[in-house]
Scaffold this active site. Structure first.
Site, PDB file in Angstrom:
ATOM      1  N   ASP A 149       1.254  -1.278  -0.346  1.00  0.00           N
ATOM      2  CA  ASP A 149      -0.500   0.040   0.008  1.00  0.00           C
ATOM      3  C   ASP A 149       1.102   1.169  -0.689  1.00  0.00           C
ATOM      4  O   ASP A 149       2.206   0.654   0.513  1.00  0.00           O
ATOM      5  CB  ASP A 149      -1.278   0.024   1.524  1.00  0.00           C
ATOM      6  CG  ASP A 149      -1.885  -1.075   1.229  1.00  0.00           C
ATOM      7  OD1 ASP A 149      -2.682  -1.401   0.090  1.00  0.00           O
ATOM      8  OD2 ASP A 149      -2.139  -1.510   2.448  1.00  0.00           O
ATOM      9  N   ASP A 172      -0.607  -2.631  -4.738  1.00  0.00           N
ATOM     10  CA  ASP A 172      -1.914  -2.547  -3.453  1.00  0.00           C
ATOM     11  C   ASP A 172      -3.015  -1.849  -3.322  1.00  0.00           C
ATOM     12  O   ASP A 172      -3.008  -0.679  -4.594  1.00  0.00           O
ATOM     13  CB  ASP A 172      -1.684  -3.342  -2.201  1.00  0.00           C
ATOM     14  CG  ASP A 172      -2.660  -4.112  -1.600  1.00  0.00           C
ATOM     15  OD1 ASP A 172      -3.793  -4.201  -2.274  1.00  0.00           O
ATOM     16  OD2 ASP A 172      -2.991  -4.593  -1.072  1.00  0.00           O
ATOM     17  N   ASP A 176      -5.609   2.371   2.003  1.00  0.00           N
ATOM     18  CA  ASP A 176      -6.691   1.318   2.902  1.00  0.00           C
ATOM     19  C   ASP A 176      -7.075   1.911   4.502  1.00  0.00           C
ATOM     20  O   ASP A 176      -5.942   2.516   5.081  1.00  0.00           O
ATOM     21  CB  ASP A 176      -6.111  -0.142   2.810  1.00  0.00           C
ATOM     22  CG  ASP A 176      -6.326  -0.296   1.540  1.00  0.00           C
ATOM     23  OD1 ASP A 176      -7.070   0.782   0.027  1.00  0.00           O
ATOM     24  OD2 ASP A 176      -5.626  -1.764   1.251  1.00  0.00           O
ATOM     25  N   ARG A 229     -12.456   0.653  -6.011  1.00  0.00           N
ATOM     26  CA  ARG A 229     -12.608   1.484  -4.833  1.00  0.00           C
ATOM     27  C   ARG A 229     -12.115   2.489  -4.250  1.00  0.00           C
ATOM     28  O   ARG A 229     -11.075   2.580  -4.438  1.00  0.00           O
ATOM     29  CB  ARG A 229     -11.182   0.340  -3.981  1.00  0.00           C
ATOM     30  CG  ARG A 229     -11.963  -0.796  -4.302  1.00  0.00           C
ATOM     31  CD  ARG A 229     -10.558  -2.083  -3.932  1.00  0.00           C
ATOM     32  NE  ARG A 229     -11.005  -3.561  -4.036  1.00  0.00           N
ATOM     33  CZ  ARG A 229      -9.811  -4.262  -3.279  1.00  0.00           C
ATOM     34  NH1 ARG A 229      -8.866  -3.817  -3.116  1.00  0.00           N
ATOM     35  NH2 ARG A 229      -9.980  -5.523  -3.801  1.00  0.00           N
TER      36      ARG A 229
END
Length: 336
Positions: A149, A172, A176, A229
């Site tokens: 991330d 990724d 997040d 997302r």
């Protein structure tokens, strides 16, 4: 083949109290955390980062990693490009509480790794431990090329403000937020050349940590071709997604596992699914108002009711029609 829908004037009206800012003003006026990061809760009154501590400047990897790991409040200025090593942590480097990490100028960059805000993941912990990481600000950085991330917020971390950054090309997630984290604002960032942009809640089976938490505000972000997302939400409620500009995405926002999202005043251009509640896992909830859809293949899916964000904090949105001008002019690195 999908049928194109054109919505150039879907819903425009907002409160008559709205203040219209020109592009040159859009990002500059915001110097303190707003949204959920501004709320007085969990023993923290808003998000102040390293305020009250020393100001240091990092120009090397060693300096940067030393400063973000110190226990005391610090304002860590980043100058130039700093490469974060992969090492044994897959390139994720821990940030301690009471830190402001802010880039200097227009070219401050972290490359090759990411920032972890939170204790190590532990499914057995279902309430905030006493040493939870909190009160962290990250601003005016370009972050790219991470092997995991770009930013990961986890394990009940709270009062986090991620503002005026540019995110691209992580392996990724870009940002997040998971495992019971709370009171977070993600504002005025640009996301581009990235696939799985943002998770809010990492797993359908993580209700023990996430239910009643994951309260996040996403506003004035530029989802510039970031594929999916943007964000994808489980459990969090209320989640406030307003005044974001979506351009060329496969989907915008997904609400699942009874998450509750207020989707307000956003502008969607060429987005296959702007907002979904029937996605995977249990259905979510979505209240949508004052959004504009242009050349989108589907309408926004709505379901149920959601607690109003105004019960937690005040805010004054732009009109959705202004978003394609205001957000690109003010979002990303070099705009504060």
């Amino acid at each position: 083949m999908w049928t194109r829908l054109v919505r150039t004037t879907l819903v425009i009206a907002l409160s008559s109290s709205a203040v219209v800012l020109g592009p040159s003003q859009a990002g500059a006026l915001q110097a303190v955390a707003d949204g959920f990061a501004s709320v007085n809760a969990l023993g923290q009154n808003g998000t102040t980062g390293g305020a009250g501590g020393s100001t240091v400047t990092a120009t090397t990897t060693a300096q940067f990693l030393d400063y973000i790991a110190r226990p005391e409040p610090l304002v860590v200025q980043v100058r130039g490009t700093i490469t974060l090593p992969t090492g044994t942590s897959d390139g994720m480097h821990n940030v301690k509480s009471h830190k402001t990490i802010i880039g200097l100028g227009t070219d401050a960059t972290l490359v090759g790794g990411g920032l972890n805000i939170g204790l190590p993941a532990n499914d057995r912990i279902t309430s905030p431990p006493p040493d939870t990481v909190h009160n962290v600000i990250i601003r005016n950085l370009t972050m790219t090329g991470a092997t995991d991330d770009l930013i990961n917020v986890q394990m009940f971390s709270h009062h986090i403000w991620i503002d005026h950054n540019t995110f691209a090309n992580g392996d990724d997630g870009a940002v997040d937020i998971k495992r019971g984290s709370d009171f977070v604002t993600v504002s005025w960032n640009r996301f581009h050349d990235h696939d799985k942009t943002m998770l809010l809640g990492h797993d359908d089976d993580n209700g023990a940590q996430d239910i009643g938490r994951l309260r996040v505000t996403y506003h004035h972000n530029y989802f510039d071709g970031s594929d999916q997302r943007n964000p994808r939400v489980r459990f969090g409620s209320p989640v406030h997604v307003y005044n974001n500009y979506y351009r060329d995405n496969s989907y915008g926002v997904a609400s699942t596992m009874n998450a509750g999202i207020v989707l307000e005043g956003n502008y969607f251009f060429s987005v296959n699914n702007p907002g979904r509640v029937d996605f995977s896992g249990d259905l979510g909830r979505m209240v949508a108002r004052d959004n504009i859809l242009v050349e989108c293949n589907h309408e926004i899916e709505t379901r149920g009711s959601v607690v109003e964000p105004r019960t937690f904090y005040p805010y004054t949105p732009h009109r959705a029609a202004e978003v394609p001008t205001v957000v690109p002019a003010g979002a990303g690195t070099g705009k504060i």
